[in-house]
Each structure stands twice: as structure tokens, then as C-alpha cells.
Design a protein around this motif. Structure first.
Motif, PDB file in Angstrom:
ATOM      1  N   ALA A 129      46.069  39.271  35.710  1.00  0.00           N
ATOM      2  CA  ALA A 129      45.722  40.506  35.393  1.00  0.00           C
ATOM      3  C   ALA A 129      44.480  39.812  34.067  1.00  0.00           C
ATOM      4  N   ALA A 130      44.851  39.502  32.924  1.00  0.00           N
ATOM      5  CA  ALA A 130      44.227  39.357  32.418  1.00  0.00           C
ATOM      6  C   ALA A 130      42.816  38.587  32.457  1.00  0.00           C
ATOM      7  N   ALA A 143      41.807  41.814  36.008  1.00  0.00           N
ATOM      8  CA  ALA A 143      42.354  43.039  35.838  1.00  0.00           C
ATOM      9  C   ALA A 143      42.009  43.391  36.846  1.00  0.00           C
ATOM     10  N   VAL A 168      35.941  40.549  31.867  1.00  0.00           N
ATOM     11  CA  VAL A 168      37.277  40.075  32.675  1.00  0.00           C
ATOM     12  C   VAL A 168      36.753  41.464  33.981  1.00  0.00           C
ATOM     13  N   SER A 202      36.067  42.587  38.342  1.00  0.00           N
ATOM     14  CA  SER A 202      36.745  42.357  39.361  1.00  0.00           C
ATOM     15  C   SER A 202      35.643  43.610  39.725  1.00  0.00           C
TER      16      SER A 202
END
Lengths: 260, 146
Positions: A52-53, A56, A221, A225
Motif C-alpha cells: 500500500a505504501a 497504492a 507512488v 499504480s
């Protein structure tokens, strides 16, 4: 040969079953594969806690597939593409004497065949758009929910195969001709490789997407994604065209005429 | 009975994968027909896939897709700030790595099976048969002639 096979199978099988006792129990969260060695670093735990970090992306499987293990996936896609080319090289026969498929009337097989064709044709006419829409959803939403380029690509390829089975191969080829699927397969690989090369042009490693934020105008980030969606689309293109190429060539012995 | 309780049941996934793999291996070595050999190869592959996926199972764990309650961009922007309090528990999600490996393996398996079928189709075109012994006889006969 049968006796030799039986001996080989029994010996291998009993050796493997002998080793089974040393494996961790089913569903053990602390097994080495799931948690690493005692006190050591575990890559799969890292994926779960840090995805997630880092990226994302909620779907950890897609994040590992398209980012952490991007090289692996790139060359897996290449393997699929090469498999498509190999089938083309082995089976495809050029038949210049054959009539153009556009000129031939679609084959009729009597009254009874027509009745079946109406039911099957109508069902497919209703189903295929839904299948294709769902396939595109699976590709586009692959980093949020279960799905991704491979799964969506197979579904999209299957929808074209369904057209070929329900009517005939000519109908399917009119929508997805040989020229098109070969081009689409190449485009898929080029999209994936292009994302990698773009990162290299911006002074990073091949497939290190974080640097693409300079082009996309988002945080590094989020750039990861978005790039994952891009490479998944490339994978989907290649998988779709190879799946259809396999069916089209195998079902007609490489002649691409008349189908099943 | 005791053996069943202590060795087979806690490791039943490994027993199933070994049995399936041996069925595939037997078909690949022992069968005479090339298509049956390919079916054996597919069963073998499936056994490996079962093995990998069953390794990644954790009792009571969820699929490796954590729900994202916070908004997407917000989560990305605040990733550094909310670090410590929001770390996911690794034992609450299934191991994603075997799933990734098998996901690509399935599709590559289909593509390579396609190549194998294409090769057997062109063998059938040349020799008129898919039985291994008949093909070997025909190859022998043709080399003796030449």
C-alpha cells in the motif's frame, strides 16, 4: 515401457510421500513459505505490509505481478507471444489458390441446422458483448479487485473463440483478422517493453515505474499504480491475440478457413 | 488409523498433489498416444499449481486484496504520515507470492500446450498417426529405404 513407467512412478511417488512428513501443516501461517525463517526477512510478508505504501495498489497480487516481479511477467508475456509465433510457424500454410473468404457465402446445413443456428446465434449475440465488457472490466480494474491482464486477456480471447464456435471461423476472422491479431500481439509486448524503456530513458532501471511521475504529473507512488494498469493492458493485448491465434490455427490445421 | 490422523490429514494437500503428479507422470511415460501424453503433462502442471497455491494458504486469512477505505489519492499522499498505525497484519492475508507465480504459469501452460498440440498436429499430417510405436516404425522404415 509400461513396467518401467510403473516402477518410475512408484519410486518417485514414494520418495515424494516420504518427504511430505517434513512439510509444514496445511494452513500454517508460520510456515517458512509464509513467514520466512525465524527472525529473518520474509519477502511475502514484506509484500503484504508494504504494498500500500509502495504502490497504492490494493490488489497485492497485481502489485507483485506487475511491479515487484515486473521482469518475470514481462518475459512470461514474451513466452506467450513466442508460443503464438511458434504455432504460426508450425501450422500456418499459405494457400494463394484459395478463394477469398469474404466472397464465399456462409455455409448452410439444411433446415434443421438453421434452427439450431438461430438459437445459438441469438444467445451468443446477447452473451458476447457482456463477456467482452466484463473482460475489459477485469483488465481495467485488475489492480483494485481480482483480475488483471492475463485473466482479462483470456476472457477476451475466449469471446472471439465463442464467435468462431457459434457461427464459423470466417465470421470471427472478419472481426479479428489474422493481420489484426498478429499486430495486436506485437503491440502488447511493445507497450510493456515501452514502459520499461521509458523508465530507462529517464535514468532509472528497466521497469522502475516510480520515475514516470515526471511524465504523468502525479506522485511517484501513483505513477507506479498507473503504470501497472498500462503494462496490464499490454499483457491483455498479447494474451487475447495469442489465445485466438492458437484456436484459429489449431482448428483449421493452419488454413484459417471454414473452422469447425 | 493413527498414521492417518498424524501424517495424512494435516498434510492432505501434499498427498493430493503427489497422487495427481504421479498420475500425470505415468501418463507421460507409460501412454503410447501423444495426446494422452499431453493430457498427462497438463495433469502434472495442475498438480504443481495445487502444490504452490496450497503452500500459500493461512488458516482464517483473507484474500490478499485489503479493502481501501481511504480514498485512493489521499492514501497515496498520506502514505508516509500514517505509516506506523496502519500497517497490515501479514497473518491476516493469504500469501500473494504463490498466486502470482501460478497466475502466469497457468496462461503460459495454455500457450505451451497450444504449441505441443500444433506439433502433434503436424506429426499427424506427416505420419497419419499419433501412436508413438507406429511413428517410430515409420521413421525406421523410411531410414532403411533411404
Amino acid at each position: 515401457m509400461k513396467k518401467f513407467a510403473l516402477v518410475a512412478v512408484i519410486v518417485t511417488g514414494s520418495l515424494l510421500l516420504y518427504a511430505v512428513g517434513d512439510f509444514p501443516a496445511f494452513g500454517d501461517a508460520k510456515s517458512p513459505a509464509n513467514a520466512g525463517v525465524e527472525g529473518g526477512f520474509s519477502v511475502s510478508r514484506y509484500y503484504i505490509t508494504e504494498t500500500a505504501a509502495d504502490t497504492a495498489v490494493p490488489n497485492i497480487v497485481t502489485a507483485v505481478l506487475a511491479d515487484y516481479r515486473g521482469y518475470d511477467t514481462f518475459f512470461e508475456t514474451t513466452v506467450i507471444f513466442i508460443a503464438g509465433l511458434a504455432i504460426f510457424a508450425i501450422l500456418r500454410v499459405a494457400n494463394p489458390g484459395a478463394p477469398d473468404r469474404r466472397d464465399r457465402p456462409s455455409s448452410d446445413s439444411g433446415v434443421e441446422g438453421d434452427h439450431n443456428r438461430v438459437i445459438i446465434g441469438m444467445t451468443c449475440r446477447l452473451l458476447i458483448p457482456v463477456i467482452q465488457l466484463f473482460a475489459l472490466y477485469v483488465v481495467a480494474h485488475g489492480h483494485h479487485s481480482p483480475g488483471g491482464g492475463f485473466q482479462g486477456g483470456v476472457m477476451l480471447g475466449a469471446s472471439f473463440i465463442l464467435i468462431a464456435i457459434a457461427s464459423d471461423l470466417d465470421t470471427a476472422l472478419r472481426r479479428f483478422s489474422e493481420r489484426r491479431y498478429l499486430a495486436l500481439g506485437c503491440v502488447g509486448i511493445l507497450i510493456y517493453g515501452g514502459f520499461g524503456l521509458l523508465c530507462q530513458l529517464l535514468d532509472r532501471h528497466f521497469l522502475d515505474y516510480g520515475v514516470l511521475h515526471k511524465l504523468m504529473g502525479v506522485t511517484p507512488v501513483m505513477a507506479r499504480s498507473h503504470s501497472m494498469l498500462g503494462v496490464e493492458i499490454g499483457v491483455a493485448f498479447t494474451v487475447t491475440s495469442v489465445m485466438f491465434a492458437i484456436y484459429a490455427n489449431l482448428s483449421t490445421r493452419g488454413e484459417l478457413r471454414s473452422g469447425l | 488409523m493413527d498414521f492417518l490422523r498424524t501424517s495424512v490429514i494435516p498434510h492432505f494437500n501434499y498427498w493430493i498433489y503427489v497422487i495427481l503428479m504421479m498420475i500425470g507422470l505415468w501418463a507421460m511415460i507409460g501412454k503410447n498416444n501423444l495426446i494422452k501424453k499431453l493430457i498427462g503433462m497438463s495433469i502434472f502442471q495442475t498438480a504443481i499449481i495445487l502444490f504452490y497455491v496450497s503452500i500459500g494458504v493461512k488458516t482464517g486469512a483473507d484474500i490478499p486484496i485489503p479493502a481501501h477505505h481511504a480514498h485512493h489519492d489521499e492514501a497515496a499522499a498520506g502514505a508516509g504520515a500514517r505509516e506506523e498505525e496502519d500497517k497490515l497484519d501479514p497473518d491476516a492475508f493469504a500469501n500473494p507470492l504463490p498466486h502470482v507465480l501460478m497466475l502466469t504459469a497457468i496462461v503460459v501452460g495454455v500457450a505451451t500446450l497450444g504449441v505441443a498440440l500444433a506439433i502433434s498436429q503436424s506429426i499427424h499430417k506427416d505420419f497419419g498417426t499419433l501412436e508413438e510405436d507406429e511413428i517410430l516404425e515409420k521413421i525406421k522404415a523410411s531410414t532403411h529405404d533411404g
